[in-house]
Design a protein around this motif. Structure first.
Motif, PDB file in Angstrom:
ATOM      1  N   ALA A  29       0.834  -1.206   0.000  1.00 15.76           N
ATOM      2  CA  ALA A  29       0.000   0.000   0.000  1.00 15.76           C
ATOM      3  C   ALA A  29       0.870   1.258   0.000  1.00 15.76           C
ATOM      4  O   ALA A  29       1.853   1.356   0.737  1.00 15.76           O
ATOM      5  CB  ALA A  29      -0.913  -0.004   1.220  1.00 15.76           C
TER       6      ALA A  29
ATOM      7  N   VAL B 278      -5.235   3.559   2.397  1.00 15.37           N
ATOM      8  CA  VAL B 278      -5.670   2.351   1.688  1.00 15.37           C
ATOM      9  C   VAL B 278      -5.090   1.079   2.323  1.00 15.37           C
ATOM     10  O   VAL B 278      -5.238  -0.012   1.769  1.00 15.37           O
ATOM     11  CB  VAL B 278      -5.272   2.409   0.192  1.00 15.37           C
TER      12      VAL B 278
ATOM     13  N   ALA C 125      -5.878  -0.722   5.065  1.00 17.08           N
ATOM     14  CA  ALA C 125      -6.840  -1.764   5.438  1.00 17.08           C
ATOM     15  C   ALA C 125      -7.366  -2.481   4.197  1.00 17.08           C
ATOM     16  O   ALA C 125      -7.443  -3.720   4.169  1.00 17.08           O
ATOM     17  CB  ALA C 125      -7.987  -1.169   6.249  1.00 17.08           C
ATOM     18  N   ASP C 126      -7.716  -1.737   3.171  1.00 19.09           N
ATOM     19  CA  ASP C 126      -8.227  -2.361   1.949  1.00 19.09           C
ATOM     20  C   ASP C 126      -7.172  -3.246   1.294  1.00 19.09           C
ATOM     21  O   ASP C 126      -7.483  -4.335   0.783  1.00 19.09           O
ATOM     22  CB  ASP C 126      -8.684  -1.292   0.954  1.00 19.09           C
ATOM     23  N   PHE C 127      -5.928  -2.794   1.301  1.00 17.61           N
ATOM     24  CA  PHE C 127      -4.833  -3.588   0.741  1.00 17.61           C
ATOM     25  C   PHE C 127      -4.705  -4.913   1.480  1.00 17.61           C
ATOM     26  O   PHE C 127      -4.599  -5.982   0.860  1.00 17.61           O
ATOM     27  CB  PHE C 127      -3.521  -2.801   0.827  1.00 17.61           C
TER      28      PHE C 127
ATOM     29  N   ILE D  48      -6.955  -6.436   3.369  1.00 15.89           N
ATOM     30  CA  ILE D  48      -8.164  -7.244   3.176  1.00 15.89           C
ATOM     31  C   ILE D  48      -8.122  -7.944   1.819  1.00 15.89           C
ATOM     32  O   ILE D  48      -8.448  -9.135   1.704  1.00 15.89           O
ATOM     33  CB  ILE D  48      -9.434  -6.378   3.310  1.00 15.89           C
ATOM     34  N   ASP D  49      -7.714  -7.223   0.794  1.00 13.91           N
ATOM     35  CA  ASP D  49      -7.610  -7.817  -0.543  1.00 13.91           C
ATOM     36  C   ASP D  49      -6.605  -8.971  -0.547  1.00 13.91           C
ATOM     37  O   ASP D  49      -6.846 -10.027  -1.142  1.00 13.91           O
ATOM     38  CB  ASP D  49      -7.196  -6.770  -1.574  1.00 13.91           C
TER      39      ASP D  49
ATOM     40  N   TYR E  33      -8.095 -11.947   1.429  1.00 11.43           N
ATOM     41  CA  TYR E  33      -9.140 -12.621   0.653  1.00 11.43           C
ATOM     42  C   TYR E  33      -8.527 -13.432  -0.485  1.00 11.43           C
ATOM     43  O   TYR E  33      -8.957 -14.552  -0.764  1.00 11.43           O
ATOM     44  CB  TYR E  33     -10.135 -11.602   0.088  1.00 11.43           C
TER      45      TYR E  33
ATOM     46  N   ARG F 270     -14.811 -13.397   2.661  1.00 14.26           N
ATOM     47  CA  ARG F 270     -14.615 -11.950   2.712  1.00 14.26           C
ATOM     48  C   ARG F 270     -14.765 -11.424   4.148  1.00 14.26           C
ATOM     49  O   ARG F 270     -13.998 -10.551   4.566  1.00 14.26           O
ATOM     50  CB  ARG F 270     -15.609 -11.256   1.773  1.00 14.26           C
TER      51      ARG F 270
ATOM     52  N   ARG G  43     -11.896  -9.535   6.399  1.00 14.36           N
ATOM     53  CA  ARG G  43     -12.117  -8.222   7.042  1.00 14.36           C
ATOM     54  C   ARG G  43     -11.842  -8.288   8.541  1.00 14.36           C
ATOM     55  O   ARG G  43     -11.153  -7.424   9.102  1.00 14.36           O
ATOM     56  CB  ARG G  43     -13.549  -7.755   6.801  1.00 14.36           C
TER      57      ARG G  43
ATOM     58  N   ARG H  15      -8.941  -6.490  10.774  1.00 11.40           N
ATOM     59  CA  ARG H  15      -9.337  -5.571  11.856  1.00 11.40           C
ATOM     60  C   ARG H  15      -8.560  -5.882  13.138  1.00 11.40           C
ATOM     61  O   ARG H  15      -8.024  -4.971  13.796  1.00 11.40           O
ATOM     62  CB  ARG H  15     -10.841  -5.682  12.113  1.00 11.40           C
TER      63      ARG H  15
END
Length: 214
Positions: free
Chosen positions: A85, A90, A92-94, A96-97, A100, A196, A200, A204
């Motif tokens: 990232a 970004v 957290a999104d990185f 999580i992706d 997943y 998913r 997440r 977290r």
């Protein structure tokens, strides 16, 4: 005929080798090591038994090639083309992706069947179990550790031991669904929505411990 990654058609020899590997993978996963015979592999791949032995000297060599190939392919799908990232916004999104992707690649019927098969053959092939571990879980944690070092240098994470942080991340995400699928069979592989949610929630908890560079 299928094209390879370069867009070129494989040679006849390479096409036969692929056919043998594909057929052998199906037979090994269905019948196990002891229940597999080279005659069935030859028949399913559409080549002679002599051709099978021309490409693979023994059933053991073929089994080792299948385990190595499947593990490497899965690892490439998870770890290749992953860029850390660039901003904390970004992060957290990185993560999580990434989580997943790891869950969805690993938690498939074929890879679960392969893991069960290799575990069952540890007394016969102890080195093969090591290959599966090194190219699977260990590769994942080393890749994560290297990424976490970069993210810590950017001030996005607070990490003293990157490898330990990678282990925590890996098992926050993978442990429950992986153990469930391994022990309870392919029907216990979680649906996409659960994968998913697991990604997440794992991220977290990870960020609660390691997030916010100080």
């Amino acid at each position: 005929m299928d094209e390879d990654v370069t867009g070129e058609k494989p040679s006849r020899s390479e096409a036969k080798r692929r056919a043998i590997l594909n057929a052998a993978t199906e037979v090994f996963l269905k019948s196990g090591y002891l229940g597999t015979n080279m005659d069935e592999i030859a028949a399913l791949s559409g080549v002679s038994k002599q051709t099978v032995y021309k490409h693979f000297s023994s059933k053991e060599a073929l089994f080792v090639e299948i385990v190595s190939s499947m593990t490497n392919t899965a690892g490439d799908l998870v770890h290749n083309d992953i860029a850390a990232a660039e901003t904390e916004a970004v992060l957290a999104d990185f993560l999580i992706d990434y989580a997943y992707r790891q869950l969805s690649v690993v938690l498939t019927p074929r890879l679960m069947q392969l893991r069960r098969l290799v575990i069952g053959e540890v007394p016969r092939f102890p080195d093969l179990a090591r290959v599966l571990y090194e190219r699977g879980p260990l590769r994942a944690m080393r890749s994560l550790a290297a990424t976490f070092e970069i993210l810590a240098q950017r001030g996005f994470l607070t990490i003293g031991e990157p490898m330990l942080a990678a282990q925590h991340f890996n098992w926050l995400v993978m442990s429950e669904p992986l153990n469930r699928a391994m022990l309870m069979g392919d029907d216990a592989i979680p649906a996409d929505e659960e994968l998913r949610r697991t990604a997440r929630e794992g991220v977290r908890v990870f960020l609660a411990a390691y997030g916010g560079g100080k």
